[in-house]
Design an enzyme around this catalytic site. Structure first.
Site, PDB file in Angstrom:
ATOM      1  CG  HIS A  98      -8.878  10.228   0.619  1.00 44.12           C
ATOM      2  ND1 HIS A  98      -9.535   9.903   1.721  1.00 44.12           N
ATOM      3  CD2 HIS A  98      -7.614  10.308   1.088  1.00 44.12           C
ATOM      4  CE1 HIS A  98      -8.704   9.661   2.743  1.00 44.12           C
ATOM      5  NE2 HIS A  98      -7.489   9.873   2.347  1.00 44.12           N
ATOM      6  CD  GLU A 133     -10.561  10.474   5.117  1.00 44.16           C
ATOM      7  OE1 GLU A 133     -10.333  11.810   4.779  1.00 44.16           O
ATOM      8  OE2 GLU A 133      -9.804  10.129   5.914  1.00 44.16           O
ATOM      9  CD  GLU A 167      -4.510   7.237   0.854  1.00 45.06           C
ATOM     10  OE1 GLU A 167      -3.740   7.692   1.698  1.00 45.06           O
ATOM     11  OE2 GLU A 167      -5.747   7.759   0.853  1.00 45.06           O
TER      12      GLU A 167
HETATM   13  P1  PGA Z   1      -3.499   8.995   7.858  1.00 46.91           P
HETATM   14  O1  PGA Z   1      -4.248   9.224   6.580  1.00 46.91           O
HETATM   15  O2  PGA Z   1      -1.867   8.863   7.512  1.00 46.91           O
HETATM   16  O3  PGA Z   1      -3.836   9.879   8.698  1.00 46.91           O
HETATM   17  O4  PGA Z   1      -3.843   7.605   7.947  1.00 46.91           O
HETATM   18  C1  PGA Z   1      -3.907   9.041   5.061  1.00 46.91           C
HETATM   19  C2  PGA Z   1      -4.807   9.522   4.127  1.00 46.91           C
HETATM   20  O5  PGA Z   1      -6.055   9.665   4.435  1.00 46.91           O
HETATM   21  O6  PGA Z   1      -4.495  10.001   3.100  1.00 46.91           O
END
Ligand code: PGA
Length: 265
Positions: free
Chosen positions: A109, A111, A181
């Site tokens: 991900h 993050e 994403e």
């Molecule tokens: P969000 O996050 O739907 O809050 O934009 C998506 C994700 O980080 O998987």
């Protein structure tokens, strides 16, 4: 007798079951998680038109599994260690996730790439570790705003795919899921348009076809993630290569996640 040949635009409907995954991130205590899981179970108990996956924090996995085990909802985790066991203080192994009831695991991900400096190389090791024990990896790729504005989106995605999926054979990748994403769309309320998503999803599928096989590529589910809401999921799902969504913020409430699941079909 005539065999019904589906229209090309409907191809995905019979080849790939839609998948909607909720990424709860670092939200929910055990009691809150149980309440959310119970709410989702009540609303989606027999819903089998899409695979529904919820990914709570590690601390709630077992309790949430107890709640959903007799429903159609499946369990996923948000990360894992690449090793089976050992002296890796603070880490959670693929076997531990299986043991807690997980079938899926989010890997790479943005993050984790940003705050925990996860590289494509590390993500590649984690995907391998997940596949070995039969967990379906949800491998995340996506460009930043600067990269998009510099016209580098496809180059970045290609680079991430090459790094993350390096060295795998088709037969190793059973259950593989890819999530596109765009970093600029995560948690910002600014989702990619359906066309922007489709452009990248199509690139990903073509890349999988070229590097593995078209049969394999046709079966891999490619999810879109980034500010998915009940109001935008329908348009996204109309695109030929969008097979579902990875939902962050809107997966934290029973009503919004349920609505996304229902609107996706
Ligand atoms: P969000 O996050 O739907 O809050 O934009 C998506 C994700 O980080 O998987």
């Amino acid at each position: 007798m005539f065999r019904v040949v589906p229209l090309l635009s409907k191809r995905k409907e019979y080849m790939r079951k839609p998948l909607i995954a909720g990424n709860w991130k670092m939200y929910k205590t055990i009691n809150e998680a149980i309440a959310l899981a119970n709410g989702l179970k009540r609303e989606l108990l027999d819903f089998d038109k899409a695979d529904i996956v919820i990914c709570p924090p590690f601390t709630c996995l077992s309790e949430v599994y107890e709640v959903i085990m007799e429903s159609e909802i499946k369990l996923g985790a948000q990360n894992l260690c690449w090793e089976k066991e050992g002296a890796y203080t603070g880490e959670i192994s693929p076997l531990m996730l299986k043991d807690s009831g997980c079938e899926f695991v989010i890997i790479g991900h943005s993050e984790r790439r940003k705050y925990f400096l996860e590289s494509n190389e590390l993500i590649n090791k984690k995907i391998k570790a997940a596949l070995v024990v039969g967990l379906s990896p949800i491998c995340c790729v996506g460009e930043t705003l600067e990269e998009r504005e510099a016209g580098k989106t496809i180059e970045i995605i290609k680079n991430q795919l090459e790094g993350c999926l390096k060295g795998f054979a088709i037969e190793d990748m059973l259950g593989m899921v890819v999530a596109y994403e765009p970093v600029w769309a995560i948690g910002t309320g600014k989702n990619a348009t359906a066309l922007q998503a489709q452009e990248v999803h199509k690139f990903i599928r073509n890349w999988l076809a070229e590097n593995f096989s078209s049969g394999f590529a046709d079966n891999v589910r490619i999810l879109y993630g980034g500010s998915v809401k009940p109001a935008n999921i329908k348009d996204l799902m109309k695109e030929a290569d969008v097979d579902g969504a990875l939902v962050g913020g809107a997966s934290l409430e029973v009503s919004s996640f349920t609505q996304i699941v229902k609107n996706a079909i």
